[in-house]
Design a protein around this motif. Structure first.
Motif, PDB file in Angstrom:
ATOM      1  N   SER A 216       0.837  -1.197   0.000  1.00  0.00           N
ATOM      2  CA  SER A 216       0.000   0.000   0.000  1.00  0.00           C
ATOM      3  C   SER A 216       0.872   1.247   0.000  1.00  0.00           C
ATOM      4  O   SER A 216       2.080   1.181   0.244  1.00  0.00           O
ATOM      5  CB  SER A 216      -0.927   0.022   1.227  1.00  0.00           C
ATOM      6  N   GLY A 218       0.936   5.397   1.486  1.00  0.00           N
ATOM      7  CA  GLY A 218       0.340   6.182   2.550  1.00  0.00           C
ATOM      8  C   GLY A 218       1.149   7.410   2.872  1.00  0.00           C
ATOM      9  O   GLY A 218       2.049   7.810   2.122  1.00  0.00           O
ATOM     10  N   HIS A 300      -0.868  -2.342  11.110  1.00  0.00           N
ATOM     11  CA  HIS A 300      -1.979  -1.395  11.231  1.00  0.00           C
ATOM     12  C   HIS A 300      -2.027  -0.491  10.005  1.00  0.00           C
ATOM     13  O   HIS A 300      -1.004  -0.100   9.452  1.00  0.00           O
ATOM     14  CB  HIS A 300      -1.802  -0.524  12.480  1.00  0.00           C
ATOM     15  N   ASP A 301      -3.250  -0.117   9.599  1.00  0.00           N
ATOM     16  CA  ASP A 301      -3.430   0.831   8.499  1.00  0.00           C
ATOM     17  C   ASP A 301      -3.417   2.272   9.007  1.00  0.00           C
ATOM     18  O   ASP A 301      -3.475   3.214   8.222  1.00  0.00           O
ATOM     19  CB  ASP A 301      -4.731   0.554   7.752  1.00  0.00           C
ATOM     20  N   TRP A 317      -2.535   4.349   5.800  1.00  0.00           N
ATOM     21  CA  TRP A 317      -2.156   3.435   4.725  1.00  0.00           C
ATOM     22  C   TRP A 317      -3.383   2.917   3.989  1.00  0.00           C
ATOM     23  O   TRP A 317      -4.454   2.759   4.570  1.00  0.00           O
ATOM     24  CB  TRP A 317      -1.384   2.242   5.298  1.00  0.00           C
ATOM     25  N   GLY A 318      -3.173   2.612   2.690  1.00  0.00           N
ATOM     26  CA  GLY A 318      -4.166   1.913   1.886  1.00  0.00           C
ATOM     27  C   GLY A 318      -5.529   2.576   1.899  1.00  0.00           C
ATOM     28  O   GLY A 318      -5.672   3.795   1.743  1.00  0.00           O
ATOM     29  N   MET A 320      -7.508   3.216   4.209  1.00  0.00           N
ATOM     30  CA  MET A 320      -7.765   4.146   5.311  1.00  0.00           C
ATOM     31  C   MET A 320      -7.518   5.606   4.903  1.00  0.00           C
ATOM     32  O   MET A 320      -7.961   6.520   5.580  1.00  0.00           O
ATOM     33  CB  MET A 320      -6.899   3.801   6.526  1.00  0.00           C
TER      34      MET A 320
END
Length: 375
Positions: A216, A218, A300-301, A317-318, A320
């Protein structure tokens, strides 16, 4: 008679290295906020320092230099773990000793940090860097929590299959293998709290190959370093299906991109084996506790940190990224309103409410109103 004297002299020369005394000191360390902390004597006084193999120079807090009246003698340009280049003043320390007085380093040139110190949260007076051990051998044992320092008359008896050479002299900068045939130059940095922090340019150089999987993208802020904490930046999260360190295999290594001068192999490596650094011979050894390690995890995102007493979003991240943003404030944890937090306490011990469960519901104040997310 003359020949007997010559033969006797030759025997003495051959025998001398075999009977040379090897000096050894053991430094216990404790982990505080992801940092290795050891005790050393500075000008005869026992003080605490972060043990940092990634620091090329021993470094002291400005407050400590002022307390001991250490005058500035020169300056040095340094690139910190967040890629910041700055000139730092140098001070001269009469002596730094191991607590048992086995090793004494005289007239040490140390860097002086600015005030207030970026390491203000840590109960230490500075960093002990690689420069102090240039002629010595270190054995770092993560199970015993010790650093053993020895003189280097004898080579290590560890198998050469568990050894890799320094890419650059005087610092534990080594080459690790990603996948099959892709090499990454890494600095073994006990000041880095992670297993691996991937340099942005190394990410770009590897992108055309099959060394990693992009998980991902972020945004995040950097780690605490000599130059402080870096500003918000774009970061990528990748997974290395296979990473080899001095012949030892690690699978599913998750790393995030950053801007250090090198990709960093951090202190988490010590969870999986013992490290020996032979500085004068420029050798790095890794003795794994297991033949192979799988580091598979679901990171964790969202990452949180304390800012001005509030718990705020510090990395996203991703998917989120479409839910919360950097700087959004956490209002509740599992439905309970939260109060103010101490920044230093959060760095050293974390947030207690986030340790209670594997999954935690956070109520976050965003620009579009309150949202509940699973952390």
């Amino acid at each position: 008679m003359r020949y007997k004297i010559i033969i006797l002299c030759l025997l003495c020369v051959i025998a001398s290295p075999a009977i040379a005394q090897q000096y050894k000191a053991e430094l216990p360390y404790r982990m505080i906020g992801g940092k290795m902390v050891v005790e050393m004597k500075l000008n005869g006084t026992l003080r605490s320092f972060i043990f940092d193999t990634g620091a090329s120079r021993t470094t002291l807090k400005g407050e400590f230099c002022r307390e001991f009246g250490l005058a500035v003698t020169d300056s040095l340009e340094v690139t910190d773990a967040n890629g910041r280049k700055s000139f730092y003043p140098l001070v001269r320390v009469d002596s730094i000793e191991t607590p048992d007085n086995v090793f004494r380093f005289k007239s040490v040139a140390a860097m002086k940090m600015p005030e207030p110190s970026p390491l203000a949260c840590f109960p230490v007076d500075g960093l002990i860097g690689s420069d102090l051990f240039a002629q010595l051998i270190l054995v770092i044992d993560g199970e015993k929590k010790t650093v053993t320092v020895t003189t280097a008359e004898k080579e290590s008896i560890i198998s050469l299959r568990k050894m890799t050479r320094f890419v650059q002299a005087k610092m534990p900068i080594i080459s690790v293998q990603a996948g099959s045939g892709y090499n990454i130059v890494c600095l073994f940095d006990t000041g880095c709290p992670r297993f691996l922090s991937l340099k942005e340019s190394d990410f770009e150089a590897l992108s055309s190959g099959s060394a990693y999987e992009l998980l991902s993208e972020g945004c995040s802020v950097g780690a605490i370093s000599v130059g402080g904490v870096s500003a918000e930046r774009v970061s990528r999260r990748v997974n290395f299906p296979l990473l080899s360190v001095a012949g030892s295999k690690f699978r599913n290594v998750v790393a995030e991109t950053a801007t250090p001068p090198y990709t960093l192999l951090g202190v988490k490596l010590l969870d999986y084996g013992r490290v020996t650094i032979d500085y004068p011979r420029a050798r790095f050894y890794f003795e794994p506790y297991k033949p192979e390690n799988d580091l598979a995890e679901k990171p964790h995102d969202v990452r949180l940190q304390v800012k001005d007493g509030d718990l705020v979003v510090a990395a996203v991240w991703g998917a989120m990224k479409d839910v919360v943003e950097m700087g959004d404030k956490v209002l509740k944890i599992n439905g309970k309103p939260i109060g103010k937090y101490d920044f230093c306490e959060s760095i050293i011990n974390g947030i207690p409410e986030l340790k209670a469960k594997k999954k935690t519901k956070l109520t976050v104040l965003t620009r579009k109103g309150e949202k509940v997310i699973v952390y």
